[in-house]
Enzyme design. Structure first.
Site, mmCIF file in Angstrom:
data_model
loop_
_atom_site.group_PDB
_atom_site.id
_atom_site.type_symbol
_atom_site.label_atom_id
_atom_site.label_comp_id
_atom_site.label_asym_id
_atom_site.label_seq_id
_atom_site.Cartn_x
_atom_site.Cartn_y
_atom_site.Cartn_z
ATOM 1 N N ILE A 131 1.004 -1.108 0.082
ATOM 2 C CA ILE A 131 0.035 -0.185 -0.163
ATOM 3 C C ILE A 131 0.806 1.233 -0.036
ATOM 4 O O ILE A 131 1.848 1.315 1.038
ATOM 5 C CB ILE A 131 -1.089 0.120 1.154
ATOM 6 N N CYS A 132 0.671 2.271 -1.008
ATOM 7 C CA CYS A 132 1.303 3.492 -0.894
ATOM 8 C C CYS A 132 0.118 4.546 -0.253
ATOM 9 O O CYS A 132 -0.811 5.059 -0.764
ATOM 10 C CB CYS A 132 1.270 3.958 -2.379
ATOM 11 N N LEU A 133 0.749 4.585 1.113
ATOM 12 C CA LEU A 133 -0.176 5.919 1.837
ATOM 13 C C LEU A 133 0.727 6.472 2.657
ATOM 14 O O LEU A 133 1.205 5.789 3.707
ATOM 15 C CB LEU A 133 -1.267 5.273 2.618
#
Length: 185
Positions: A115-117
């Site tokens: 996940i890219c957060l």
């Protein structure tokens, strides 16, 4: 529901009645992480977005839980996306580890669950990464927002999905719907 909370209360009561340290002292110690999690889980459950559900497979292990996000708008409407969260011992100095368990066609989530957060990054260039003042509520709201206002095609982790969207929005939508039918029901 929080059996760890009752354990903490019991331990605090025992602390006052104990006069000497015993061998059982080490079994009664509760980590800073677990003390924080008791408060944060209560806050999270009271402020959960309507599109999210949290499940604790073992109520004595608040550091391991699952989140289900069921978006009610946008490309991912109608899907149910499962996330696994593990809160490390060094929490709240380091962010929780989160992985998407549902296969998804998304610019900010790989098909293998990365996940890219930014708030899940320990160090972030833009200054919006993890900070000790952040909580599990921030993480859950951030994950929920990946399906609406934080959906980011300009800074993707899954470059192929972002390029697909730029190339052919309708075909991108069809592929998302196909993934929802196959993996997110």
């Amino acid at each position: 529901m929080l059996t760890l909370a009752s354990k903490l209360k019991r331990d605090d009561g025992l602390k006052g009645s104990r006069t000497s340290a015993t061998a059982s002292d080490s079994t009664r110690r509760v980590s800073v992480r677990d003390r924080l999690l008791v408060k944060e889980v209560a806050e999270l459950e009271a402020n959960l977005p309507c599109t999210c559900k949290v499940h604790f497979p073992d109520p004595n292990k608040l550091h391991c839980f699952q989140l289900t996000v069921s978006p009610d708008e946008g490309y991912y409407q109608g899907g149910k996306f499962q996330f696994e969260t593990e809160v490390p011992d060094a929490y709240n100095m380091v962010p929780p580890k989160v992985r998407c368990l549902t296969r998804i066609w998304h610019p900010n989530i790989t098909e293998t669950g990365e996940i890219c957060l930014s708030l899940l990054r320990e160090h972030s260039i833009d200054g919006t990464g993890w900070a000790p003042t952040r909580t599990l509520k921030d993480v859950v709201w951030g994950l929920n927002s990946l399906f609406t206002d934080l959906l980011n095609f300009d800074d993707p982790l899954n470059i192929e999905a972002a390029e697909h969207h730029l190339r052919d929005k309708e075909d991108f939508r069809n592929k998302v719907e196909d993934y929802i039918k196959r993996y997110a029901r």
